[in-house]
Motif scaffolding. Structure first.
Motif, PDB file in Angstrom:
ATOM      1  N   UNK A 251       0.834  -1.204   0.000  1.00  9.06           N
ATOM      2  CA  UNK A 251       0.000   0.000   0.000  1.00  9.06           C
ATOM      3  C   UNK A 251       0.871   1.258   0.000  1.00  9.06           C
ATOM      4  N   UNK A 252       1.978   1.198   0.707  1.00  8.04           N
ATOM      5  CA  UNK A 252       2.914   2.330   0.742  1.00  8.04           C
ATOM      6  C   UNK A 252       3.465   2.583  -0.661  1.00  8.04           C
ATOM      7  N   UNK A 253       3.866   1.512  -1.350  1.00  6.91           N
ATOM      8  CA  UNK A 253       4.408   1.636  -2.708  1.00  6.91           C
ATOM      9  C   UNK A 253       3.369   2.228  -3.652  1.00  6.91           C
ATOM     10  N   UNK A 254       2.122   1.785  -3.538  1.00  4.28           N
ATOM     11  CA  UNK A 254       1.053   2.301  -4.396  1.00  4.28           C
ATOM     12  C   UNK A 254       0.794   3.781  -4.120  1.00  4.28           C
ATOM     13  N   UNK A 255       0.992   4.207  -2.875  1.00  6.31           N
ATOM     14  CA  UNK A 255       0.828   5.616  -2.528  1.00  6.31           C
ATOM     15  C   UNK A 255       1.916   6.496  -3.126  1.00  6.31           C
ATOM     16  N   UNK A 256       3.083   5.922  -3.361  1.00  7.51           N
ATOM     17  CA  UNK A 256       4.176   6.668  -4.005  1.00  7.51           C
ATOM     18  C   UNK A 256       3.844   6.910  -5.465  1.00  7.51           C
ATOM     19  N   UNK A 257       3.389   5.856  -6.153  1.00 11.81           N
ATOM     20  CA  UNK A 257       3.029   5.934  -7.571  1.00 11.81           C
ATOM     21  C   UNK A 257       2.083   4.783  -7.881  1.00 11.81           C
ATOM     22  N   UNK A 258       0.974   5.083  -8.518  1.00 10.57           N
ATOM     23  CA  UNK A 258      -0.034   4.048  -8.813  1.00 10.57           C
ATOM     24  C   UNK A 258       0.487   2.972  -9.760  1.00 10.57           C
ATOM     25  N   UNK A 259       1.615   3.265 -10.451  1.00 10.89           N
ATOM     26  CA  UNK A 259       2.172   2.258 -11.359  1.00 10.89           C
ATOM     27  C   UNK A 259       2.848   1.118 -10.602  1.00 10.89           C
ATOM     28  N   UNK A 265       8.181  -3.710  -6.559  1.00 11.56           N
ATOM     29  CA  UNK A 265       8.224  -2.832  -7.739  1.00 11.56           C
ATOM     30  C   UNK A 265       8.906  -1.510  -7.392  1.00 11.56           C
ATOM     31  N   UNK A 266       8.553  -0.962  -6.236  1.00 11.34           N
ATOM     32  CA  UNK A 266       9.155   0.296  -5.789  1.00 11.34           C
ATOM     33  C   UNK A 266      10.645   0.122  -5.550  1.00 11.34           C
TER      34      UNK A 266
END
Length: 442
Positions: A251-259, A265-266
Motif C-alpha cells: 500500500x505504501x508503494x502504491x501511494x508513491x506511484x499508482x504504477x 516494484x518500488x
C-alpha cells in the motif's frame, strides 16, 4: 605624455603615465567649452560665461575632476598604443599624483596557454558502486516524507516536532522573538545556533526553560557583529508531536506511484534510479579528473580580471537562487543583508580560478585538435533543445535561433566535443557498470 614605468605582473602590463602641463591645459579648455554650453549662468548667454565664473558656479574641484576624468581614458589609450600593448580587457586606472598629473594604468593582457602532452594523459576508470543499504536508506527517506505527526503527553525526545515560544536576548536587547513556531528537535542542527536543540530534550508541555548559549563565530550575522555573543534564551513549550512512520508494504508503494503494484516494484525502481545516478557520477568524476590532468600538464597565464568576472557570475547565481526561494522582496533583502559577501567572494576564488584555467586549456586544445562545429550541428542541437517545448516550440525556436544564442551553442558544442576527445584519449568509461558492494554484517 610620457610612460615613466612599464612592467608586467600577473599577466598585466602596469604603466605609470605622466601627463604634460600642456596636455592638461588643453584638456581643461575642452572641458570648459563643453560645460559652458551645458550650464545657464545668470548674466551670460549659454556658452559665453568666462571660465573662472563657470568654475565658481559648479565648483573648481568638480570642474578639475571632470576634466581629469575626460583626459585620462584618451591618455591611457594613447599610452597603450605607444607601448605596443594589446589589451585583453578594459584597463583600471589610479591617479597617484595631481601636479604634475600622474596615473597608474593596469592593463589586462591576453591569456597564454602552453599545452602539455595532453594526449598521453591516462586516468583510471572508477567503478560505480551501489551499496545494499542505499535502497533501504531511500525507502526510509520516503517514509519520513510521508509520516504523520501525533500529539503525545511525555517529555521531549530527539526528532520530536514541537510548538514553542522562543525569546533570545543579548544583555537586555532582544535579538530573537518567535511565538508558537514549529521546531523539529535535531541534535546536530545549527538552527538557530548549535546546542539549542539539545537544551529542549526532556522538557514537558507548558514548561519554561532558561539557558545561555555562545553564538559561534563561524555563523555570520551582521546584527551581532562586535557584540558579546552570549545569548540568553527563554523557551516555553506548548505542544509535543511524535513522528508516525507509515508501514513499509504494498500500500505504501502504491501511494508513491499508482504504477507500483507491490513494494518490490518500488524497490526495483529505486535500485535502477540509484544505479543510474551512480553511473552518471562516475562518468562526471572521470571527466573532471581528465580535465584537471590536462590543466596540470599545461602552463596557463591569465589576468586576475578573468577570475573576478567568474566570481561575480558565481555570486549572481547564488543571489538568484536566494531570490527564487524568498517569499518577497523584503525577505530577499533580509537574506542578502546577512550574507558575508566579501568572505563569499574569497571562498569562490579558488574554484573560479580553476574554472578559468580549465576553460582556457579546453579552448586551446580545441584549436590544436581543429575541433569544428557547423551550422548544421547547431541546428541539430537546437532541435534537441526544443524536443519538450510542446506548444511553445516555435516561440522558443525564435529565441534560440539568434546570432548571439547560436554562438553560445557553438561554444558549448565545441567544449563538449573537445572534452569527449580528451576522454577518449584518456580511456573513456562509456560502458561503466554498477557493481554492488556487500554491506558489512559484522
Amino acid at each position: 605624455m610620457k610612460v615613466t614605468e612599464n612592467k608586467t605582473e600577473d599577466n598585466q602590463a602596469i604603466l605609470t603615465i605622466e601627463i604634460s602641463p600642456d596636455e592638461v591645459k588643453s584638456s581643461f579648455e575642452k572641458t570648459y567649452r563643453r560645460l559652458a554650453k551645458r550650464y545657464h549662468i545668470p548674466g551670460f548667454r549659454k556658452g559665453k560665461a568666462p571660465r573662472d565664473i563657470l568654475e565658481r558656479h559648479i565648483g573648481k574641484e568638480n570642474f578639475s575632476d571632470e576634466a581629469t576624468e575626460e583626459l585620462i581614458p584618451y591618455a591611457c589609450t594613447d599610452a597603450i598604443k605607444e607601448q605596443g600593448i594589446t589589451p585583453y580587457a578594459r584597463p583600471s586606472v589610479e591617479i597617484t599624483q595631481k601636479e604634475p598629473l600622474v596615473f597608474k594604468a593596469t592593463v589586462p593582457l591576453p591569456p597564454k596557454v602552453e599545452l602539455g602532452d595532453y594526449k598521453k594523459i591516462r586516468v583510471k576508470q572508477v567503478q560505480a558502486r551501489l551499496k545494499k543499504s542505499d535502497v533501504d536508506d531511500m525507502l526510509d527517506e520516503l517514509r519520513h516524507q510521508r509520516a504523520s505527526w501525533e500529539p503525545v503527553e511525555r517529555p521531549v525526545k530527539q526528532n520530536d516536532l514541537l510548538v514553542v515560544d522562543i525569546d533570545g536576548k543579548i544583555d537586555d536587547e532582544t535579538v530573537m522573538s518567535h511565538r508558537e513556531i514549529q521546531y523539529i528537535v535535531k541534535p546536530e542542527s545549527e538552527n538557530p545556533i548549535p546546542g539549542f536543540a539539545e537544551q529542549l530534550v526532556g522538557m514537558a508541555i507548558d514548561e519554561q526553560k532558561n539557558f545561555k548559549l555562545k553564538y559561534p563565530n563561524h555563523i555570520a550575522n551582521k546584527e551581532l557583529a562586535g557584540k558579546d555573543k552570549t545569548i540568553s534564551f527563554t523557551v516555553k513549550l506548548k505542544e509535543i508531536k511524535e513522528e508516525i512512520l507509515p508501514a513499509l508494504d504494498d500500500a505504501f508503494a502504491q501511494g508513491i506511484d499508482s504504477s507500483f503494484k507491490t513494494l518490490d516494484d518500488l524497490k526495483k525502481r529505486i535500485s535502477e534510479n540509484l544505479k543510474q545516478k551512480a553511473e552518471d557520477k562516475a562518468r562526471q568524476d572521470f571527466e573532471d579528473k581528465v580535465i584537471d590532468a590536462a590543466v596540470k600538464v599545461s602552463k596557463v597565464l591569465y589576468p586576475p580580471v578573468l577570475v573576478d568576472v567568474e566570481v561575480e557570475r558565481m555570486l549572481n547565481r547564488q543571489l538568484e537562487q536566494i531570490r527564487m526561494s524568498s517569499k518577497n522582496q523584503e525577505d530577499f533583502e533580509k537574506k542578502i543583508n546577512q550574507l558575508p559577501l566579501d568572505k563569499l567572494k574569497e571562498q569562490y576564488k579558488p574554484l573560479a580560478s580553476n574554472i578559468v584555467a580549465q576553460s582556457l586549456v579546453i579552448g586551446q586544445i580545441a584549436v590544436e585538435e581543429k575541433t569544428e562545429v557547423s551550422d548544421k550541428d547547431i541546428d541539430s542541437e537546437i532541435e534537441l533543445m526544443l524536443e519538450n517545448s510542446g506548444s511553445e516550440k516555435e516561440t522558443n525556436r525564435k529565441y534560440l535561433d539568434t546570432d548571439e544564442n547560436r554562438e553560445q551553442i557553438r561554444r558549448a558544442l565545441m567544449v563538449r566535443r573537445t572534452v569527449e576527445k580528451l576522454k577518449s584519449l584518456a580511456g573513456s568509461p562509456d560502458k561503466i557498470k554498477t557493481t554492488k558492494e556487500k554491506e558489512a554484517t559484522k
